[in-house]
Design a protein around this motif. Structure first.
Motif, PDB file in Angstrom:
ATOM      1  N   ASP A  40       2.415 -13.735  16.550  1.00 29.78           N
ATOM      2  CA  ASP A  40       3.214 -14.940  16.805  1.00 29.78           C
ATOM      3  C   ASP A  40       2.300 -16.148  17.001  1.00 29.78           C
ATOM      4  O   ASP A  40       2.575 -17.237  16.506  1.00 29.78           O
ATOM      5  CB  ASP A  40       4.088 -14.737  18.051  1.00 29.78           C
ATOM      6  CG  ASP A  40       5.073 -13.606  17.866  1.00 29.78           C
ATOM      7  OD1 ASP A  40       6.014 -13.788  17.080  1.00 29.78           O
ATOM      8  OD2 ASP A  40       4.885 -12.541  18.481  1.00 29.78           O
ATOM      9  N   THR A  41       1.219 -15.927  17.747  1.00 27.40           N
ATOM     10  CA  THR A  41       0.248 -16.999  18.017  1.00 27.40           C
ATOM     11  C   THR A  41      -1.155 -16.432  17.934  1.00 27.40           C
ATOM     12  O   THR A  41      -1.422 -15.344  18.461  1.00 27.40           O
ATOM     13  CB  THR A  41       0.457 -17.602  19.426  1.00 27.40           C
ATOM     14  OG1 THR A  41       1.790 -18.112  19.526  1.00 27.40           O
ATOM     15  CG2 THR A  41      -0.526 -18.737  19.686  1.00 27.40           C
ATOM     16  N   ILE A  42      -2.049 -17.172  17.298  1.00 28.01           N
ATOM     17  CA  ILE A  42      -3.476 -16.827  17.324  1.00 28.01           C
ATOM     18  C   ILE A  42      -4.223 -18.001  17.935  1.00 28.01           C
ATOM     19  O   ILE A  42      -4.057 -19.149  17.513  1.00 28.01           O
ATOM     20  CB  ILE A  42      -4.018 -16.509  15.919  1.00 28.01           C
ATOM     21  CG1 ILE A  42      -3.337 -15.249  15.359  1.00 28.01           C
ATOM     22  CG2 ILE A  42      -5.540 -16.304  15.967  1.00 28.01           C
ATOM     23  CD1 ILE A  42      -3.825 -14.828  13.977  1.00 28.01           C
ATOM     24  N   LEU A  43      -5.021 -17.697  18.959  1.00 31.56           N
ATOM     25  CA  LEU A  43      -5.866 -18.697  19.610  1.00 31.56           C
ATOM     26  C   LEU A  43      -7.303 -18.487  19.169  1.00 31.56           C
ATOM     27  O   LEU A  43      -7.790 -17.352  19.174  1.00 31.56           O
ATOM     28  CB  LEU A  43      -5.804 -18.561  21.138  1.00 31.56           C
ATOM     29  CG  LEU A  43      -4.446 -18.617  21.827  1.00 31.56           C
ATOM     30  CD1 LEU A  43      -4.633 -18.459  23.333  1.00 31.56           C
ATOM     31  CD2 LEU A  43      -3.741 -19.918  21.514  1.00 31.56           C
ATOM     32  N   MET A  44      -7.973 -19.565  18.813  1.00 31.46           N
ATOM     33  CA  MET A  44      -9.383 -19.451  18.444  1.00 31.46           C
ATOM     34  C   MET A  44     -10.221 -20.389  19.304  1.00 31.46           C
ATOM     35  O   MET A  44      -9.978 -21.589  19.360  1.00 31.46           O
ATOM     36  CB  MET A  44      -9.599 -19.780  16.965  1.00 31.46           C
ATOM     37  CG  MET A  44     -11.058 -19.591  16.533  1.00 31.46           C
ATOM     38  SD  MET A  44     -11.326 -19.927  14.772  1.00 31.46           S
ATOM     39  CE  MET A  44     -10.548 -18.499  14.040  1.00 31.46           C
ATOM     40  N   MET A  45     -11.189 -19.798  20.005  1.00 27.93           N
ATOM     41  CA  MET A  45     -12.177 -20.567  20.742  1.00 27.93           C
ATOM     42  C   MET A  45     -13.512 -20.478  19.994  1.00 27.93           C
ATOM     43  O   MET A  45     -13.654 -19.667  19.094  1.00 27.93           O
ATOM     44  CB  MET A  45     -12.335 -20.013  22.154  1.00 27.93           C
ATOM     45  CG  MET A  45     -11.383 -20.639  23.174  1.00 27.93           C
ATOM     46  SD  MET A  45      -9.686 -20.086  23.009  1.00 27.93           S
ATOM     47  CE  MET A  45      -9.769 -18.546  23.907  1.00 27.93           C
ATOM     48  N   THR A  46     -14.475 -21.282  20.409  1.00 22.46           N
ATOM     49  CA  THR A  46     -15.819 -21.284  19.797  1.00 22.46           C
ATOM     50  C   THR A  46     -15.716 -21.291  18.266  1.00 22.46           C
ATOM     51  O   THR A  46     -16.350 -20.490  17.572  1.00 22.46           O
ATOM     52  CB  THR A  46     -16.650 -20.071  20.288  1.00 22.46           C
ATOM     53  OG1 THR A  46     -15.938 -18.844  20.059  1.00 22.46           O
ATOM     54  CG2 THR A  46     -16.945 -20.184  21.769  1.00 22.46           C
ATOM     55  N   THR A  47     -14.918 -22.206  17.745  1.00 28.16           N
ATOM     56  CA  THR A  47     -14.591 -22.271  16.313  1.00 28.16           C
ATOM     57  C   THR A  47     -15.821 -22.441  15.433  1.00 28.16           C
ATOM     58  O   THR A  47     -15.830 -22.005  14.276  1.00 28.16           O
ATOM     59  CB  THR A  47     -13.618 -23.452  16.067  1.00 28.16           C
ATOM     60  OG1 THR A  47     -12.552 -23.349  17.021  1.00 28.16           O
ATOM     61  CG2 THR A  47     -13.048 -23.438  14.675  1.00 28.16           C
ATOM     62  N   GLU A  48     -16.875 -23.050  15.983  1.00 28.11           N
ATOM     63  CA  GLU A  48     -18.072 -23.324  15.177  1.00 28.11           C
ATOM     64  C   GLU A  48     -18.735 -22.053  14.654  1.00 28.11           C
ATOM     65  O   GLU A  48     -19.503 -22.095  13.682  1.00 28.11           O
ATOM     66  CB  GLU A  48     -19.088 -24.149  15.987  1.00 28.11           C
ATOM     67  CG  GLU A  48     -19.692 -23.476  17.213  1.00 28.11           C
ATOM     68  CD  GLU A  48     -18.861 -23.666  18.478  1.00 28.11           C
ATOM     69  OE1 GLU A  48     -19.445 -23.590  19.572  1.00 28.11           O
ATOM     70  OE2 GLU A  48     -17.622 -23.860  18.380  1.00 28.11           O
ATOM     71  N   PHE A  49     -18.445 -20.906  15.255  1.00 30.92           N
ATOM     72  CA  PHE A  49     -19.066 -19.649  14.827  1.00 30.92           C
ATOM     73  C   PHE A  49     -18.369 -19.022  13.613  1.00 30.92           C
ATOM     74  O   PHE A  49     -18.905 -18.101  13.002  1.00 30.92           O
ATOM     75  CB  PHE A  49     -19.068 -18.633  15.982  1.00 30.92           C
ATOM     76  CG  PHE A  49     -20.092 -18.927  17.039  1.00 30.92           C
ATOM     77  CD1 PHE A  49     -21.395 -18.487  16.902  1.00 30.92           C
ATOM     78  CD2 PHE A  49     -19.751 -19.671  18.157  1.00 30.92           C
ATOM     79  CE1 PHE A  49     -22.347 -18.773  17.864  1.00 30.92           C
ATOM     80  CE2 PHE A  49     -20.691 -19.959  19.128  1.00 30.92           C
ATOM     81  CZ  PHE A  49     -21.994 -19.512  18.986  1.00 30.92           C
ATOM     82  N   PHE A  50     -17.180 -19.516  13.271  1.00 27.15           N
ATOM     83  CA  PHE A  50     -16.373 -18.849  12.257  1.00 27.15           C
ATOM     84  C   PHE A  50     -16.288 -19.681  10.970  1.00 27.15           C
ATOM     85  O   PHE A  50     -16.110 -20.897  11.008  1.00 27.15           O
ATOM     86  CB  PHE A  50     -14.977 -18.564  12.808  1.00 27.15           C
ATOM     87  CG  PHE A  50     -15.014 -17.688  14.031  1.00 27.15           C
ATOM     88  CD1 PHE A  50     -15.168 -16.316  13.904  1.00 27.15           C
ATOM     89  CD2 PHE A  50     -14.940 -18.227  15.310  1.00 27.15           C
ATOM     90  CE1 PHE A  50     -15.227 -15.488  15.022  1.00 27.15           C
ATOM     91  CE2 PHE A  50     -15.001 -17.426  16.433  1.00 27.15           C
ATOM     92  CZ  PHE A  50     -15.147 -16.045  16.299  1.00 27.15           C
ATOM     93  N   SER A  51     -16.421 -18.988   9.830  1.00 27.22           N
ATOM     94  CA  SER A  51     -16.462 -19.659   8.532  1.00 27.22           C
ATOM     95  C   SER A  51     -15.078 -20.131   8.101  1.00 27.22           C
ATOM     96  O   SER A  51     -14.053 -19.621   8.562  1.00 27.22           O
ATOM     97  CB  SER A  51     -17.020 -18.705   7.474  1.00 27.22           C
ATOM     98  OG  SER A  51     -16.072 -17.676   7.195  1.00 27.22           O
ATOM     99  N   ASP A  52     -15.062 -21.080   7.172  1.00 24.21           N
ATOM    100  CA  ASP A  52     -13.801 -21.556   6.597  1.00 24.21           C
ATOM    101  C   ASP A  52     -13.046 -20.403   5.933  1.00 24.21           C
ATOM    102  O   ASP A  52     -11.817 -20.318   6.033  1.00 24.21           O
ATOM    103  CB  ASP A  52     -14.069 -22.655   5.563  1.00 24.21           C
ATOM    104  CG  ASP A  52     -14.452 -23.973   6.214  1.00 24.21           C
ATOM    105  OD1 ASP A  52     -14.913 -23.951   7.368  1.00 24.21           O
ATOM    106  OD2 ASP A  52     -14.288 -25.024   5.571  1.00 24.21           O
ATOM    107  N   GLU A  53     -13.774 -19.538   5.245  1.00 27.23           N
ATOM    108  CA  GLU A  53     -13.131 -18.421   4.558  1.00 27.23           C
ATOM    109  C   GLU A  53     -12.425 -17.508   5.555  1.00 27.23           C
ATOM    110  O   GLU A  53     -11.278 -17.094   5.338  1.00 27.23           O
ATOM    111  CB  GLU A  53     -14.152 -17.619   3.743  1.00 27.23           C
ATOM    112  CG  GLU A  53     -13.517 -16.514   2.906  1.00 27.23           C
ATOM    113  CD  GLU A  53     -14.520 -15.707   2.104  1.00 27.23           C
ATOM    114  OE1 GLU A  53     -14.076 -14.759   1.421  1.00 27.23           O
ATOM    115  OE2 GLU A  53     -15.732 -16.012   2.165  1.00 27.23           O
TER     116      GLU A  53
END
Length: 323
Positions: free
Chosen positions: A87-100
């Protein structure tokens, strides 16, 4: 109850603290995906031998790090593709994760929410990723742009059960941080001022390289656990906070001080814009007179009303993100 996934880097074990607080609040519908959960493995013997050759004969010590980064990315992508819908996805520390990776995650939910604990100017790689999010929350008011779905949300303090033992006061001022060149000069100057005024201090700086004590400043290459950090917080009259020039947001230290009713000494004047600011509790370096520092430390803490304090607790933060 809606199903939630939290994606983040487990820096300093903070995801374990979030899990602990969610359990304490009886949230049993939250899953986690952590950056670099699995231990790095070579794909095959050839990859291992190539790394050995490059390291010994070419002096290339970064080749393994490239392999590790590729391993993490491939592992994350595989996990993302196999996820059920949330239903919901929260993402922290976004800089670690690729666009793909984020684009795959985007297909697994109707509501993708980001929360950033750093200034966007310090992590410019995040800007191109904002297009994937329905809402993105930042802790620096200067980064807010509601037209682009960038909203303001402060950091918070945890509320899980702890031992209520009253700690004996051992220091007037406590500071823990990571060594940053620009902050070190300011820290050294403040430490010297505290010493001249006979204000006791416990100052710990994390640094990968071994380094000798500098005045009252102690260097360490061991991470303090959350419980160790809080032990020092509880046994001090005041906390010291030094901001980075790239952002004006309030660090977690302000909210630890709010929870444990500790005074705070800071060089961040923007704290005056918050409803918990009281001159009796918060000393602003460069604005408040150094002559008043001893008196500031020794006078009683001005109690903040509970309705203000509770706005900054973990539950309030989590509800804002998931509502």
């Amino acid at each position: 109850m809606s199903r939630i996934l939290i994606i983040m880097h487990n820096y300093a074990g903070i995801s374990d603290l979030i899990k602990r607080n969610l359990k304490d609040l009886h949230y049993d519908n939250v899953d986690f995906m952590l950056y670099s959960e699995e231990k790095f493995r070579y794909k095959n013997l050839g990859e291992k031998l190539t790394n050995l050759y490059r390291k010994i004969f070419l002096g290339d010590k970064k080749y393994k790090e490239k392999l590790r980064a590729s391993f993490i990315e491939n592992t994350l992508l595989q996990k993302a593709r196999n996820l059920p819908e949330y239903d919901t996805i929260l993402m922290m520390t976004t800089e670690f994760f690729s666009d793909e990776f984020i684009s795959v995650i985007r297909t697994k939910t109707k509501k993708l929410i980001g929360n950033h604990w750093d200034g966007l100017k310090r992590t410019p790689s995040v800007y191109p990723k904002l297009k994937f999010f329905d809402k993105f929350f930042v802790f620096d008011p200067d980064d807010v742009d509601e037209q682009k779905n960038i909203f303001f949300l402060t950091n918070f303090f945890f509320t899980f059960d702890e031992t209520n033992d009253s700690a004996k006061i051992e220091n007037d001022v406590f500071y823990i941080g990571t060594y940053v060149e620009e902050r070190f000069k300011a820290l050294k100057k403040i430490s010297e001022t505290l010493s001249l005024k006979k204000i006791s201090q416990k100052i710990l700086l994390f640094n990968w390289d071994k380094r000798e004590k500098d005045g009252e400043i102690v260097f360490t290459n061991d991470f303090l656990t959350y419980d160790e950090n809080i032990k020092w917080v509880k046994s001090s009259k005041a906390l010291l906070d030094l901001k980075l020039k790239e952002h004006n947001g309030l660090s977690f230290r302000f909210f630890e001080a709010l929870k444990y009713e500790k005074k705070i000494i800071t060089d961040n004047p923007h704290v005056k814009n918050y409803d918990f600011y009281r001159k009796e509790n918060i000393f602003i370096i460069g604005e408040d007179s150094e002559r008043e520092l001893n008196n500031f430390i020794e006078t009683s803490y001005f109690e903040i009303p509970l309705e203000i304090k509770n706005k900054y607790n973990f539950e309030s933060w989590f509800k804002t993100l998931t509502s």
